[in-house]
Design a protein around this motif. Structure first.
Motif, mmCIF file in Angstrom:
data_model
loop_
_atom_site.group_PDB
_atom_site.id
_atom_site.type_symbol
_atom_site.label_atom_id
_atom_site.label_comp_id
_atom_site.label_asym_id
_atom_site.label_seq_id
_atom_site.Cartn_x
_atom_site.Cartn_y
_atom_site.Cartn_z
ATOM 1 N N MET A 91 2.146 20.773 24.305
ATOM 2 C CA MET A 91 1.784 21.433 25.555
ATOM 3 C C MET A 91 2.370 20.678 26.750
ATOM 4 N N PRO A 92 2.821 21.395 27.798
ATOM 5 C CA PRO A 92 3.318 20.701 28.992
ATOM 6 C C PRO A 92 2.298 19.694 29.511
ATOM 7 N N VAL A 93 2.770 18.496 29.804
ATOM 8 C CA VAL A 93 1.875 17.406 30.194
ATOM 9 C C VAL A 93 1.102 17.759 31.460
ATOM 10 N N LEU A 94 1.736 18.489 32.371
ATOM 11 C CA LEU A 94 1.056 18.848 33.613
ATOM 12 C C LEU A 94 -0.169 19.721 33.357
ATOM 13 N N THR A 95 -0.154 20.494 32.275
ATOM 14 C CA THR A 95 -1.330 21.291 31.925
ATOM 15 C C THR A 95 -2.509 20.388 31.594
ATOM 16 N N ILE A 96 -2.257 19.350 30.807
ATOM 17 C CA ILE A 96 -3.308 18.391 30.470
ATOM 18 C C ILE A 96 -3.796 17.675 31.725
ATOM 19 N N ILE A 97 -2.863 17.265 32.568
ATOM 20 C CA ILE A 97 -3.229 16.515 33.774
ATOM 21 C C ILE A 97 -4.118 17.351 34.686
ATOM 22 N N LEU A 423 13.660 26.649 17.916
ATOM 23 C CA LEU A 423 14.238 26.854 19.241
ATOM 24 C C LEU A 423 13.150 26.945 20.304
ATOM 25 N N THR A 424 12.102 27.699 20.020
ATOM 26 C CA THR A 424 11.025 27.863 20.998
ATOM 27 C C THR A 424 10.280 26.561 21.222
ATOM 28 N N LEU A 425 10.080 25.800 20.161
ATOM 29 C CA LEU A 425 9.418 24.506 20.305
ATOM 30 C C LEU A 425 10.202 23.606 21.250
ATOM 31 N N ALA A 426 11.522 23.577 21.095
ATOM 32 C CA ALA A 426 12.362 22.769 21.980
ATOM 33 C C ALA A 426 12.325 23.299 23.411
ATOM 34 N N ILE A 427 12.297 24.623 23.577
ATOM 35 C CA ILE A 427 12.241 25.215 24.916
ATOM 36 C C ILE A 427 10.926 24.866 25.607
ATOM 37 N N VAL A 428 9.812 24.968 24.872
ATOM 38 C CA VAL A 428 8.501 24.658 25.451
ATOM 39 C C VAL A 428 8.432 23.197 25.875
ATOM 40 N N LEU A 429 8.979 22.306 25.056
ATOM 41 C CA LEU A 429 8.994 20.894 25.419
ATOM 42 C C LEU A 429 9.819 20.648 26.675
ATOM 43 N N SER A 430 10.882 21.412 26.854
ATOM 44 C CA SER A 430 11.787 21.195 27.984
ATOM 45 C C SER A 430 11.287 21.852 29.262
ATOM 46 N N VAL A 431 10.649 23.019 29.147
ATOM 47 C CA VAL A 431 10.276 23.766 30.347
ATOM 48 C C VAL A 431 9.191 23.050 31.139
ATOM 49 N N GLY A 432 8.398 22.209 30.480
ATOM 50 C CA GLY A 432 7.332 21.502 31.182
ATOM 51 C C GLY A 432 7.683 20.091 31.588
ATOM 52 N N PRO A 449 7.695 22.557 37.129
ATOM 53 C CA PRO A 449 6.942 21.296 37.150
ATOM 54 C C PRO A 449 7.069 20.542 38.473
ATOM 55 N N ILE A 450 8.260 20.545 39.086
ATOM 56 C CA ILE A 450 8.414 19.878 40.384
ATOM 57 C C ILE A 450 7.563 20.571 41.438
ATOM 58 N N LEU A 451 7.506 21.890 41.404
ATOM 59 C CA LEU A 451 6.684 22.641 42.353
ATOM 60 C C LEU A 451 5.207 22.288 42.177
ATOM 61 N N ILE A 452 4.773 22.147 40.925
ATOM 62 C CA ILE A 452 3.381 21.761 40.655
ATOM 63 C C ILE A 452 3.105 20.359 41.191
ATOM 64 N N TYR A 453 4.031 19.442 40.946
ATOM 65 C CA TYR A 453 3.846 18.064 41.414
ATOM 66 C C TYR A 453 3.820 17.999 42.940
ATOM 67 N N GLN A 454 4.656 18.778 43.600
ATOM 68 C CA GLN A 454 4.651 18.806 45.064
ATOM 69 C C GLN A 454 3.333 19.356 45.600
ATOM 70 N N ALA A 455 2.779 20.361 44.927
ATOM 71 C CA ALA A 455 1.479 20.899 45.342
ATOM 72 C C ALA A 455 0.384 19.849 45.181
ATOM 73 N N LEU A 467 -0.194 27.446 39.608
ATOM 74 C CA LEU A 467 1.177 27.301 39.110
ATOM 75 C C LEU A 467 1.185 26.781 37.674
ATOM 76 N N THR A 468 0.236 25.912 37.344
ATOM 77 C CA THR A 468 0.138 25.408 35.974
ATOM 78 C C THR A 468 -0.245 26.520 35.012
ATOM 79 N N LEU A 469 -1.111 27.427 35.449
ATOM 80 C CA LEU A 469 -1.457 28.581 34.610
ATOM 81 C C LEU A 469 -0.234 29.461 34.368
ATOM 82 N N VAL A 470 0.614 29.605 35.379
ATOM 83 C CA VAL A 470 1.867 30.352 35.197
ATOM 84 C C VAL A 470 2.729 29.665 34.138
ATOM 85 N N LEU A 471 2.835 28.341 34.223
ATOM 86 C CA LEU A 471 3.603 27.584 33.233
ATOM 87 C C LEU A 471 3.018 27.757 31.836
#
Length: 492
Positions: A91-97, A423-432, A449-455, A467-471
């Motif tokens: 899962m994208p780390v920002l989701t956990i955070i 392929l999807t596993l690699a994409i999910v790891l990269s998109v977050g 992720p940069i937009l989430i961090y800026q917020a 934005l994290t829910l969108v991700l």
């Protein structure tokens, strides 16, 4: 086939060499090397090791009894539980955070060492549980039956059958989690709460992004690499750095026991609580949106698809390697736990020296994210190649089949159902991913992720949650699509 595996190995080695060249011929003078050896450096190193050791210790301490209980007998729906555990690891780390912030900020100060440890636990306890669970499932049923015949109690079964298996897994699991947390960037950056909770990864980012002191960045990167490589070499002496994220196999199941039911209820409540808190926090106010949201989503998806395709190509080529020595295991799995910020720093400094850093930002992100994702998807591909090679290798040699004919007629039917999922596993790891884009991206470069961090940096926590829910929705849609394609190819 040998040429394909050699080509993938050459790409990985070339990347490491170029990163080393960039670190050695870094631009800028900085101060004398000894001026950096001060209490601040000692504090960074000490905190990096301390938080990683605590995270690994508590992850193993929590995961081992939970996995032991759930592995007692196969039960209905265990594939769903294992899938949930896998999902938390990728899962994208920002989701956990954001989930930790939304769920626990009223309980204690999450922007502290405690918050860092809690976020690490949510990522690594599911991973450790999957490894322990998988190792326990390898115990032959005839051995368990023999224990029941001899009148073994549950405790005796644990001592004589299960503990020897778990003990062999303790060192590699602890070391893997330690290395992952030692190289943690996004969690420490967002939940650190100040200079006192800075690790080497964040120090590299600050030295290059804010201080523009390449010499300090190189020093931190070298120290980081030496510690990480030393641990990986120690682990590689007897154990392989492997990740068990393969698909669940069908087996006879029963209803969960009472003990398993209690553990399942507790586990699901703890895992889903931050996600539910994140959802409620994001829906607590009208949609705020962002003017750059569309641009961020498009950029993130383009980079993620590029990274995923590159990772799949590398993993596919590496899966045909016939070598299984320590160097090959390091190339396959060391990239996952080695400090990616070290490689990023080296390549970024080399690009700066060549005056092309901001011209190839997208290419660097695709390249580095692909290298990070490759270790997670090479294992299921390599295992299938190994099975079909043992089954058809002699036949292919006797028929004098070319490498292309072997791939088309033997390996492609075996791999095509797995490729969409990989392929999807690699994409999910990269998109977050946040770290690489945050370090080498310019002010105009924006991803989700940069937009989430800026917020988060501007204290717009509701917007960050939305934005994290969108991700999270994007990742969920990708995983569902991958499952559909895999099932379609499996029955084709």
């Amino acid at each position: 086939m040998k040429t394909a595996a050699f080509f993938a190995t050459l790409i990985i080695i070339t990347t490491l060499v170029l990163a080393g060249v960039g670190l050695y011929f870094h631009p800028g003078g900085g101060y004398g090397w000894m001026s950096y050896v001060d209490p601040w450096l000692m504090q960074i190193v000490r905190f990096s090791i301390w938080q990683a050791a605590l995270s690994a210790f508590f992850a193993v301490l929590i995961a081992l009894p939970l996995a032991w209980c759930l592995a007692g007998q196969a039960f209905h729906g265990q594939w769903l539980v294992k899938g949930l555990l896998n999902l938390f690891f990728i899962m994208p780390v920002l989701t956990i955070i954001l989930g930790v912030v939304a769920a626990f900020s009223d309980w204690f100060n999450v922007f502290s060492l405690e918050g860092i440890l809690l976020a690490h636990l949510y990522l690594n306890v599911p991973y450790a549980m999957r490894i322990f669970w998988e190792r326990l499932s390898r115990i032959a049923e005839r051995e368990r039956q023999l224990g029941r015949t001899l009148g073994f109690s549950r405790w005796h079964q644990f001592i004589w059958l299960e503990w020897p298996v778990l003990r062999q897994a303790l060192k590699p699991v602890f070391t893997m989690i330690f290395l992952l947390c030692f190289s943690s960037f996004t969690i420490v950056l967002t939940l650190g709460g100040g200079p006192a909770n800075t690790n080497l990864e964040v120090a590299i980012y600050q030295a290059l992004k804010f201080d523009f002191d390449p010499q300090a960045g190189v020093l931190y990167a070298v120290i980081h690499a030496l510690i990480a490589f030393g641990l990986m070499w120690f682990l590689g002496r007897r154990q392989s750095l492997s990740l068990e994220l393969d698909r669940e196999k069908a087996q006879r199941t029963l209803a969960p026991s009472r003990q398993q039911g209690i553990v399942l209820a507790l586990l699901l409540a703890l895992l889903l609580y931050p996600l539910l808190a994140l959802l409620l926090h994001g829906l607590s106010a009208p949609w705020q949106g962002s003017q750059r949201l569309t641009q961020a989503i498009v950029t993130s998806l383009m980079l993620a698809f590029g990274s995923g395709s590159f990772a799949l190509l590398l993993a596919l080529l590496r899966s045909f390697s016939r070598n299984d020595n320590r160097i090959m295991r390091f190339l396959d799995f060391g990239l996952l736990v080695m400090p990616i910020m070290v490689i990023t720093t080296g390549l970024f400094l080399l690009a700066l020296r060549l005056n092309i850093a901001f011209k190839i930002t997208g290419l660097l992100i695709i390249w580095l994210n692909g290298l990070m994702a490759m270790p997670l998807i090479v294992s299921p591909l390599a295992s299938r190649v190994k099975v079909f090679r043992a089954r058809y290798d002699h036949l292919a040699l006797s028929l004098d089949m070319s490498s292309w004919a072997q791939f088309r007629l033997i390996y492609w039917p075996a791999l095509r159902a797995t490729l969409p999922w990989c392929l999807t596993l690699a994409i999910v790891l990269s998109v977050g991913d946040l770290g690489i884009a945050a370090l080498i991206g310019s002010a105009q470069f924006v991803t989700l992720p940069i937009l989430i961090y800026q917020a988060m940096g501007s204290y717009q926590m509701v917007l960050a949650s939305q934005l994290t829910l969108v991700l999270l929705l994007i990742c969920g849609a990708l995983l569902v699509a991958a499952e559909w394609f895999s099932e379609r190819n499996r029955h084709a």
